[in-house]
Structures are given as structure tokens and as C-alpha cells.
Design a protein around this motif. Structure first.
Motif, PDB file in Angstrom:
ATOM      1  N   ASN A   1       0.816  -1.204   0.000  1.00  0.00           N
ATOM      2  CA  ASN A   1       0.000   0.000   0.000  1.00  0.00           C
ATOM      3  C   ASN A   1       0.851   1.257   0.000  1.00  0.00           C
ATOM      4  O   ASN A   1       1.799   1.387   0.772  1.00  0.00           O
TER       5      ASN A   1
ATOM      6  N   SER B   1       0.272   5.592  -0.161  1.00  0.00           N
ATOM      7  CA  SER B   1      -0.640   6.728  -0.185  1.00  0.00           C
ATOM      8  C   SER B   1       0.163   7.994  -0.387  1.00  0.00           C
ATOM      9  O   SER B   1       1.370   8.028  -0.153  1.00  0.00           O
ATOM     10  N   VAL B   2      -0.515   9.053  -0.830  1.00  0.00           N
ATOM     11  CA  VAL B   2       0.165  10.296  -1.161  1.00  0.00           C
ATOM     12  C   VAL B   2      -0.645  11.481  -0.647  1.00  0.00           C
ATOM     13  O   VAL B   2      -1.880  11.449  -0.652  1.00  0.00           O
ATOM     14  N   SER B   3       0.055  12.512  -0.172  1.00  0.00           N
ATOM     15  CA  SER B   3      -0.575  13.766   0.236  1.00  0.00           C
ATOM     16  C   SER B   3       0.050  14.899  -0.561  1.00  0.00           C
ATOM     17  O   SER B   3       1.244  14.865  -0.885  1.00  0.00           O
TER      18      SER B   3
ATOM     19  N   ALA C   1      -3.979  11.900   3.578  1.00  0.00           N
ATOM     20  CA  ALA C   1      -3.270  10.821   2.897  1.00  0.00           C
ATOM     21  C   ALA C   1      -4.272   9.975   2.141  1.00  0.00           C
ATOM     22  O   ALA C   1      -5.137   9.338   2.737  1.00  0.00           O
ATOM     23  N   LEU C   2      -4.149   9.946   0.822  1.00  0.00           N
ATOM     24  CA  LEU C   2      -5.084   9.224  -0.027  1.00  0.00           C
ATOM     25  C   LEU C   2      -4.359   8.050  -0.672  1.00  0.00           C
ATOM     26  O   LEU C   2      -3.256   8.200  -1.190  1.00  0.00           O
ATOM     27  N   PRO C   3      -4.994   6.869  -0.640  1.00  0.00           N
ATOM     28  CA  PRO C   3      -4.309   5.686  -1.212  1.00  0.00           C
ATOM     29  C   PRO C   3      -4.236   5.760  -2.722  1.00  0.00           C
ATOM     30  O   PRO C   3      -5.168   6.196  -3.391  1.00  0.00           O
ATOM     31  N   LEU C   4      -3.077   5.313  -3.257  1.00  0.00           N
ATOM     32  CA  LEU C   4      -2.930   5.143  -4.703  1.00  0.00           C
ATOM     33  C   LEU C   4      -3.294   3.692  -4.998  1.00  0.00           C
ATOM     34  O   LEU C   4      -2.496   2.788  -4.810  1.00  0.00           O
ATOM     35  N   ASP C   5      -4.509   3.489  -5.443  1.00  0.00           N
ATOM     36  CA  ASP C   5      -5.007   2.113  -5.471  1.00  0.00           C
ATOM     37  C   ASP C   5      -5.949   1.899  -6.632  1.00  0.00           C
ATOM     38  O   ASP C   5      -6.929   2.621  -6.804  1.00  0.00           O
TER      39      ASP C   5
ATOM     40  N   ASP D   1      -0.726  -2.443  -8.475  1.00  0.00           N
ATOM     41  CA  ASP D   1      -0.625  -1.079  -8.977  1.00  0.00           C
ATOM     42  C   ASP D   1       0.792  -0.732  -9.422  1.00  0.00           C
ATOM     43  O   ASP D   1       0.983   0.022 -10.362  1.00  0.00           O
TER      44      ASP D   1
ATOM     45  N   ARG E   1       3.230   8.122   1.381  1.00  0.00           N
ATOM     46  CA  ARG E   1       3.421   7.437   2.659  1.00  0.00           C
ATOM     47  C   ARG E   1       3.295   5.948   2.436  1.00  0.00           C
ATOM     48  O   ARG E   1       2.224   5.375   2.597  1.00  0.00           O
TER      49      ARG E   1
ATOM     50  N   SER F   1       7.683   7.845   5.742  1.00  0.00           N
ATOM     51  CA  SER F   1       7.217   8.958   4.927  1.00  0.00           C
ATOM     52  C   SER F   1       8.397   9.540   4.156  1.00  0.00           C
ATOM     53  O   SER F   1       9.525   9.572   4.650  1.00  0.00           O
TER      54      SER F   1
END
Length: 630
Positions: A21, A23-25, A35-39, A44, A58, A93
Motif C-alpha cells: 500500500n 498513499s500520497v498527500s 493521505a489518499l491511497p494510490l489504489d 498497482d 506514505r 514517509s
């Protein structure tokens, strides 16, 4: 709500992808996003695949993931590229800045996040540059262990395609044992006893940086006219040659190679037998347009004779072999390991500590330090440690003997001028030497390496002085790499664009071309062991006609270990920048111009080599390593 799109690129090599997993902010003047998941469904982050994902970084990554870059497309405006080119693993991070570099971002050190590198260096041995505080490869950050991720063949493995197999036994040498493997090595095997080739190696061999013009004969080298008249020829004398140098400013033809730095060093035992070290003096002469030839050799001692070309063939060859052994010791520990590997490691460790990733100097130099720390730690743990390879092949051994003391002596003699090629050549006063292809090719590369990036990011001298991160980097190198030795002339600060350009050119040149010049030919010149004996089993001769050459050479097993040590596999050539740290058009144009100029240098060298009996190829940019990778 504004909608952004993030595109993520994964590395192209084996095991660079991940199922884990990430995630990126987004962080900007207005604040920070959650923080939103890249999914997406499935894997992926597959090897080599850029993925477009709906919406900084993250990751929670038990297994490593190599992220090349992230690209953010805002609702309006052009996409923004965020270079990464790092391995990420574990829960951590990482802050990435957009790739455009601006001088204002660097002046107070507050914009880019400060130094991100390892802790302060440690002293490996008193008197040599402080190095990264790591006792094994396992302690390294994953990005410094990159060779393991890529599955790169470690030093000491055979070159691809090599069919030779060395039987490592203890028996002594027999004259005529052929150990040769490449066209240059074949040439060495055929010509190693010749005076012209013996002298040629001071110009274009493993250690082409010791020879200097002889302004006066050393007091401990009492050569007379009668001794050297057969080589000098009629109508001249030693004094006349020296006076020619003084009167005509550059027309002198006497040259000296002095291995005094080896004097008094403690030697080691190999196979239970003591080994021996000497500090010879070699006087050479070159007529206009002719080959460089040796005039006399002395191995200093209480009753040391001066050996001459007119002596018996075995006496003269024995004296030259002692010089070749001394050349190996100085080359391996000083010219090669100290002045490229270990000195440049100090520059890299400080780069990681003092300059953030967004700094243009960090982006410029990072490719030239690829694998350097990896290979140096491997050397310190697998070569220098007691009982390891160097204890089995060299008269000066590893940790317990004189090898590191030799490097400590040599660091005291390292100056900033000696690291800057044009000054180093001028100080040795060898501009008139003919057939000096190392000098000619190295100057070509130095001229085009001269950093093209400085003018883009530093509009004037004050911009250099005000860059506090740059100044901290330079200051720490002076303190950690050169032990705050003011007599070295190594700057502790920079105050001009010209000074910065020279400094960066020096770093890039020594990490690439200089290392190639003293590293790449090791196997070629050493495959026939009598040309480069790593140790001598009998003491230096105190009279003529008393010592056997064959009995003095190292045993076969020591030579086999040496051949393993000197084999290598090249990686990336000079001017290769597959990681796009610079995203702006101006530095990309500069890099393209640099590559074009290197291509022209390569064409010129190949054209010159067509007419040479032994082509000098080690500084052809197509085979020069971009970094100290082996």
C-alpha cells in the motif's frame, strides 16, 4: 472540489515493483491534503509500468519498491514531475519536491528539508579520510545497497566470456608459464622485458601520475655521466640535459619516478614467509620524437648499486621488476583506493548529509557516486580485514601491516592542485613528453566535463557565497575528507562561480575518468604477473649477479588471488543519466551537449588509436564508468 491526477512510475529492473500500500498527500501554500491511497484493482506498482491513479508519499512496504517519479496533473496548467529514484521499504514517509530547481529555494536551507543522509563519518584508520559508519552492507540504507537489488555481479567475479581458469596452487613459477587473456595482455606478455615498454607504463599504464621532470638529481641517486652515456648518446651529458631544461624552459628530457613514500613501511607474511618492500628511484630520458627510456635504477639501501641497461640482462630485469612491484603498491593503495575510492566517498557522504534532493548540485553529482559506498564497504570488509584477500596477495597486506599506513602518508601529500588535472600536470612539468596518451585524453575529458549547470542556477558569485547548504557541504568535506589540513589547499568554502565550476569538475573527473584510467587496465597489465608482481619474496639486491628473478616473484596462489581481485564488470558509461533528476529544459540541453562532446572525444581517440601498436582505450568515453562502481 478540484481534481488532481497522479501518475507513478516504478523501476524497470527485477523486483522493483510491489503489491503493498502506498498513499500520497499534496502539500502547498494552502495546506496539506489527507493521505489518499494510490489504489486500483490488482498490482498497482508493476516493474517498469507508469500507472495513472486517481488521487503525497506514505508507503507501508514490507518488501522494497523502487519509485522512479510521480507526476501530478492539476486541474489547470502543465503536469508537474516529482523525481524520486529511490528504494522505499517499511513504514515511512518521504517528502518529494517538484523537480524544478530555483536558486531562491536554497539560500537559507529552509525550503528543501535539509540534509537527509547518514550520520557523521567514522575514522576507519588514523590519517585517512573519514568514511561512512557502517561495518557491513546489511547496515546500509536500501538505496546504498542498490547493487544487491539489481543483482550486479560483485567485484572479484570473472568477466563475461572469460574462459580462463586459474589453478591456485603453492608451487613456484617456471619461466614461460603463460597467463594472458586479452589483446593488451598478450602485448604485455610479449614486450614486458623491453625497456621502451617498461618506460611506456609510466605514461599509459596503471599509474600514469608519478613521472615528473627531473630538475636536479636527488642526493641519494649518484648517477654519473659514464653510467648513462650509452643511452644518452654522444654530444650530451646529464648536466647538459639539466641545463637545457633551465635555459629553454621546457626542453629538458630527463624524468624521474620516485617511490620514496614506500620507505620504511612494514611488510607482511604470505604463505608463512616474510615479504619485502623497496622504494626505488628511476631516471628516464626521452629524445625529441623518440620513446621514453630508462637510464638508471637504484633501490636505496646501505650498499645499493645503481642498475643500468648495460648490466647483465637478469640484473637489469630484476631491477625493473622491483620498480614494477613498487608501482603496484603505490598504484593500488594510493592512486586507486585512496585518491579515487576513499577521498570521493567523503564527498558523497557529505553530499547525503548536507544537500537535499532538490538541490541542483545533488542532482548533478548523484549519478557519479552510484555504487561508491557499496563497493568501498565491500573493500573494507572483504579485502582489508585480517586474513582476507589483501593479506594473501600483497607485501603490505591489509589492516595489520603497512597498507593503511601508506594511505595515511599519502593523504598528507594530497593537495587540491593534485586533484585538479591541469594543475597536477603542470606541477609535474610533463607537457613536452611524447606519446603520453593518458595526459592527452584526460585533458580532453576535463575540458568537456567542466560543469555546465552552475550558470543556470548561480547567476553571480554572490549566489555561490549565499548558498548555505553548498557551503556546509564544502566545509564538511574539508573537515572529514581532508582532516582539516590547511596545507592541502582544499577549500573549506567557495565564493565564486569559477571556483564552484572547478570544484565540481574535479569531483566528476575523479569519480569517472581518473578512476577509469587507474582501474580499467588492471587486468590487462597484471594478467602476466611478472609485469606487475604484487609482492617480492626475496630482499632487494645489494650487489649485482646475486639474486634470481624467478625466486623473487610471488607464489602462484598469490597471483591467482590477485587475478580474482582485478577482474571486474563495467556498469554505466560516462555521460549516462537514466534517472531524470533535472526536469527543466536548460539542464537537459546542457546534458545533451555534454554527451555530444563526449561522443566527439571518443571519435578522436579511436582515430588516434588506429595508428598505435598498443591502443590506449581506457579514457575512451564509451568505456569510462560514470562512477566508482568497481
Amino acid at each position: 472540489m478540484s481534481k488532481y491526477c497522479v501518475r507513478v512510475a516504478t523501476g524497470t529492473f527485477l523486483d522493483s515493483g510491489t503489491w503493498d500500500n502506498v498513499s500520497v498527500s499534496l502539500v502547498g501554500p494552502a495546506g496539506e491534503s489527507p493521505a489518499l491511497p494510490l489504489d486500483n484493482f490488482g498490482k498497482d506498482f508493476s516493474r517498469g509500468a507508469p500507472r495513472e491513479l486517481p488521487l503525497p508519499l506514505r508507503p507501508s512496504i514490507p518488501d522494497a519498491w523502487f519509485c522512479r517519479w510521480l507526476q501530478l496533473t492539476p486541474p489547470q496548467g502543465a503536469p508537474l514531475r516529482f523525481p524520486c529514484y529511490q528504494w522505499l521499504e517499511g513504514v515511512r514517509s518521504l517528502v518529494l519536491r517538484e523537480g524544478t530547481g530555483e536558486a531562491g529555494h536554497r539560500l537559507d536551507g529552509s525550503q528543501c528539508g535539509g540534509g537527509r543522509g547518514p550520520g557523521e563519518g567514522t575514522g576507519y584508520f588514523p590519517g585517512i579520510p573519514r568514511c561512512l559508519a557502517a561495518e557491513s552492507l546489511k547496515e546500509l540504507d536500501p538505496n546504498l545497497r542498490e547493487r544487491e537489488h539489481l543483482g550486479v555481479t560483485a567485484p572479484g567475479s570473472w568477466r563475461p566470456g572469460s574462459s580462463e581458469r586459474w589453478q591456485c596452487r603453492r608451487q613456484g613459477w617456471h619461466q614461460g608459464d603463460p597467463l594472458h587473456a586479452s589483446p593488451p595482455a598478450e602485448y604485455v606478455f610479449e614486450h614486458w622485458q623491453e625497456d621502451a615498454f617498461f618506460a611506456y607504463q609510466f605514461l599509459n599504464g596503471l599509474n600514469p601520475v608519478l613521472i615528473r621532470r627531473c630538475r636536479c638529481l636527488p642526493e641519494n641517486f649518484p648517477v654519473t655521466d659514464a653510467m648513462v652515456a650509452p643511452v644518452l648518446g654522444p654530444g650530451t651529458s646529464l648536466q647538459a640535459e639539466l641545463e637545457v631544461r633551465i635555459l629553454r624552459q621546457g626542453s629538458g628530457s630527463l624524468y624521474l619516478v620516485d617511490h620514496a613514500i614506500l620507505s620504511g613501511l612494514r611488510s607482511s607474511d604470505i604463505n608463512g614467509r616474510p615479504q619485502f618492500v623497496a622504494a626505488p628511484l628511476t631516471l628516464l630520458h626521452q629524445r625529441p620524437g623518440g620513446p621514453l627510456l630508462p637510464l638508471a635504477i637504484q633501490i636505496p639501501g646501505p650498499d645499493s648499486p645503481i642498475f643500468l641497461p648495460s648490466d647483465s640482462a637478469e640484473d637489469w630485469l630484476l631491477a625493473k621488476t622491483w620498480v614494477r612491484n613498487s608501482e603496484f603498491l603505490v598504484h593500488e593503495m594510493v592512486t586507486h583506493l585512496l585518491r579515487t575510492h576513499f577521498v570521493m566517498e567523503a564527498f558523497f557522504v557529505s553530499l547525503l548529509r548536507q544537500l537535499p534532493m532538490c538541490h541542483p548540485i545533488f542532482k548533478l553529482l548523484l549519478p557519479h557516486f552510484r555504487y561508491t559506498i557499496y563497493i568501498n564497504i565491500q573493500a573494507r570488509t572483504d579485502l582489508f580485514a585480517p586474513g582476507k584477500l589483501l593479506d594473501q596477495v600483497r607485501a603490505l597486506g591489509g589492516l595489520g601491516s603497512g597498507g593503511l599506513e601508506l594511505m595515511a602518508r599519502a593523504l598528507e601529500a594530497v593537495t587540491y592542485r593534485s586533484l585538479c588535472l591541469p594543475h597536477q600536470l603542470a606541477d609535474r612539468d610533463i607537457q613536452d613528453l611524447a606519446h603520453y596518451y593518458y595526459r592527452d585524453d584526460a585533458l580532453r575529458i576535463w575540458a568537456w566535463v567542466k560543469d555546465p549547470i552552475v550558470g543556470i542556477y548561480y547567476p553571480d558569485d554572490s549566489a555561490v557565497s549565499r548558498d548555505v547548504e553548498l557551503q556546509a557541504w564544502v566545509r564538511e568535506i574539508f573537515q572529514q575528507g581532508f582532516l582539516s589540513c590547511a596545507s592541502s589547499g582544499v577549500p573549506s568554502s567557495l565564493d565564486s562561480c569559477a571556483g564552484l565550476i572547478e570544484y565540481l569538475t574535479m569531483v566528476i573527473f575523479n569519480c569517472s575518468a581518473q578512476h577509469a584510467a587507474v582501474n580499467s587496465g588492471q587486468f590487462d597489465f597484471s594478467a602476466w604477473m611478472p609485469n606487475v608482481p604484487t609482492t617480492m619474496r626475496l630482499p632487494p639486491p645489494t650487489s649485482k649477479g646475486q639474486t634470481s628473478l624467478v625466486a623473487s616473484l610471488p607464489e602462484v596462489n598469490a597471483t591467482c588471488h590477485t587475478l580474482v581481485l582485478l577482474s571486474f564488470c563495467p556498469q554505466r558509461r560516462l555521460g549516462t543519466y537514466p534517472d531524470e533528476h533535472f526536469t527543466e529544459e536548460a539542464p537537459q540541453r546542457s546534458i545533451a551537449t555534454f554527451q555530444s562532446r563526449l561522443a566527439q572525444v571518443s571519435r578522436d581517440i579511436r582515430e588516434r588509436n588506429r595508428d598505435l601498436e598498443l591502443p590506449y582505450t581506457y579514457l575512451d568515453p564509451t568505456v569510462v564508468e560514470n562512477s566508482i562502481a568497481v
